[in-house]
Design a protein around this motif. Sequence first.
Motif, mmCIF file in Angstrom:
data_model
loop_
_atom_site.group_PDB
_atom_site.id
_atom_site.type_symbol
_atom_site.label_atom_id
_atom_site.label_comp_id
_atom_site.label_asym_id
_atom_site.label_seq_id
_atom_site.Cartn_x
_atom_site.Cartn_y
_atom_site.Cartn_z
ATOM 1 N N ASP A 50 0.820 -1.212 0.000
ATOM 2 C CA ASP A 50 0.000 0.000 0.000
ATOM 3 C C ASP A 50 0.852 1.260 0.000
ATOM 4 O O ASP A 50 0.348 2.350 -0.307
ATOM 5 C CB ASP A 50 -0.931 -0.005 1.221
ATOM 6 N N LEU A 51 2.140 1.138 0.364
ATOM 7 C CA LEU A 51 3.032 2.299 0.400
ATOM 8 C C LEU A 51 3.684 2.577 -0.944
ATOM 9 O O LEU A 51 4.351 3.604 -1.108
ATOM 10 C CB LEU A 51 4.111 2.097 1.470
ATOM 11 N N VAL A 52 3.533 1.663 -1.902
ATOM 12 C CA VAL A 52 4.059 1.901 -3.244
ATOM 13 C C VAL A 52 3.200 2.967 -3.918
ATOM 14 O O VAL A 52 1.972 2.926 -3.818
ATOM 15 C CB VAL A 52 4.045 0.594 -4.072
ATOM 16 N N PRO A 53 3.815 3.941 -4.598
ATOM 17 C CA PRO A 53 3.012 4.959 -5.295
ATOM 18 C C PRO A 53 1.930 4.327 -6.165
ATOM 19 O O PRO A 53 2.193 3.402 -6.926
ATOM 20 C CB PRO A 53 4.054 5.708 -6.135
ATOM 21 N N ILE A 54 0.707 4.828 -6.043
ATOM 22 C CA ILE A 54 -0.439 4.153 -6.636
ATOM 23 C C ILE A 54 -0.401 4.125 -8.163
ATOM 24 O O ILE A 54 -1.058 3.286 -8.788
ATOM 25 C CB ILE A 54 -1.754 4.797 -6.168
ATOM 26 N N ASP A 55 0.350 5.043 -8.796
ATOM 27 C CA ASP A 55 0.401 5.073 -10.257
ATOM 28 C C ASP A 55 1.562 4.261 -10.824
ATOM 29 O O ASP A 55 1.638 4.081 -12.040
ATOM 30 C CB ASP A 55 0.538 6.518 -10.756
ATOM 31 N N PHE A 56 2.455 3.763 -9.976
ATOM 32 C CA PHE A 56 3.684 3.135 -10.467
ATOM 33 C C PHE A 56 3.405 1.836 -11.219
ATOM 34 O O PHE A 56 3.690 1.703 -12.418
ATOM 35 C CB PHE A 56 4.638 2.877 -9.297
ATOM 36 N N PHE A 57 2.819 0.843 -10.545
ATOM 37 C CA PHE A 57 2.548 -0.432 -11.192
ATOM 38 C C PHE A 57 1.453 -0.342 -12.253
ATOM 39 O O PHE A 57 1.564 -0.973 -13.310
ATOM 40 C CB PHE A 57 2.206 -1.502 -10.153
ATOM 41 N N PRO A 58 0.366 0.409 -12.022
ATOM 42 C CA PRO A 58 -0.609 0.558 -13.097
ATOM 43 C C PRO A 58 -0.024 1.170 -14.370
ATOM 44 O O PRO A 58 -0.394 0.787 -15.481
ATOM 45 C CB PRO A 58 -1.676 1.477 -12.481
#
Length: 275
Positions: free
Chosen positions: A120-128
Motif C-alpha cells: 500500500d506504500l508503493v506509489p499508486i500510479d507506479f505499477f498501473p
Amino acid sequence: MILEKILDPQKYISHHLNHLQIDLCTFKIIMPGTFSSHFWVLNVDSIFFSFILGSFFLIIFYIIGRKVTQNVPSKLQTSIELIFDFISTNVNSMYQGKNALIAPLSLTVFVWVFLMNLMDLVPIDFFPFISEKVFKLPAMRIVPSADINITLSMSFGVFILILFYTIKMKGFIGFLKELTLQPFNHPIFCIVNLILEFVSLLSKPISLGLRLFGNMYAGEMIFILIAGLLPWWSQCLLNVPWAIFHILIISLQAFIFMVLTIVYLSMASSKSHEN
C-alpha cells in the motif's frame, strides 16, 4: 490514463479500483467498466502479488536459515531473529498447550500479511503505469489485502483449522455438544443453542477477513483520493504524513490477524468442558 491529466476524478478513482480480472469460462480479460455473466472470475493481480510476496518471504527466510551463524550476525539475520522472538513470545503467552504448527503458522501469517499490507506504500500510479504501457493491461491493483477475496480466503483457511482442532481435541460428539448444549444446558434449547453457536462460530472467519480488508481498503482509498482530487504540488503534504501513519496501520493489522489466529486456535484446542 494513469499519469495523464484526467479531468474527471471519478474516472481516475474508479480506474484504480478495478482489478485485472479473467473470466475462467472464456479465458478473456474483463475490461474495466464491464461485467462478466459467468460466476468464475479471478482477480489475477491479487493472486499474482500474493504468490510473489509469499515466495519472497519463503526464499529470504530459507536463505537466512541456511546461512545462520553464531558469530556476529548480519543485519538481516538480526531482524529475522527479532521477528522469531516476537512471534515466539506471543505464541507462548496466548496459546495454551503444545502444537508444532502454531508458531510457524503465526510467523507465516504475520510476515505474509505484513508484506501484502506494505504494498500500500508503493506509489499508486507506479505499477498501473507499467502494466498499461509495457504489458498493455487494462487495470492493476497491487495490494492483495485490499481484496476481500484474499482476506476471506485466508480467514477461511484459519476456519478450517479451527474446525479440525476442535474435532481433534474434543471429538465430533463433543463438538456437537458445544453447538447444542451451550449456553443453555438443557435439551429443550438445542435448536436455540445451535443457532447462537453457529452464528458465533461463523462470525470468527468473517470478522477476521473483513477487519483486514476494511482497514487496508480504506487506507488504499485515501491514497487514491489524495492523488485524484488534489493538485500534484499539494499531494506530498498529505501523502507523506498519511504514509508514515499508515506504517503503524500496516503493522497493527498484521499483528491483529496473527493474534486472533492464535486465540481462535487456542480456544479450539482447549479441552472440552463437562456438560
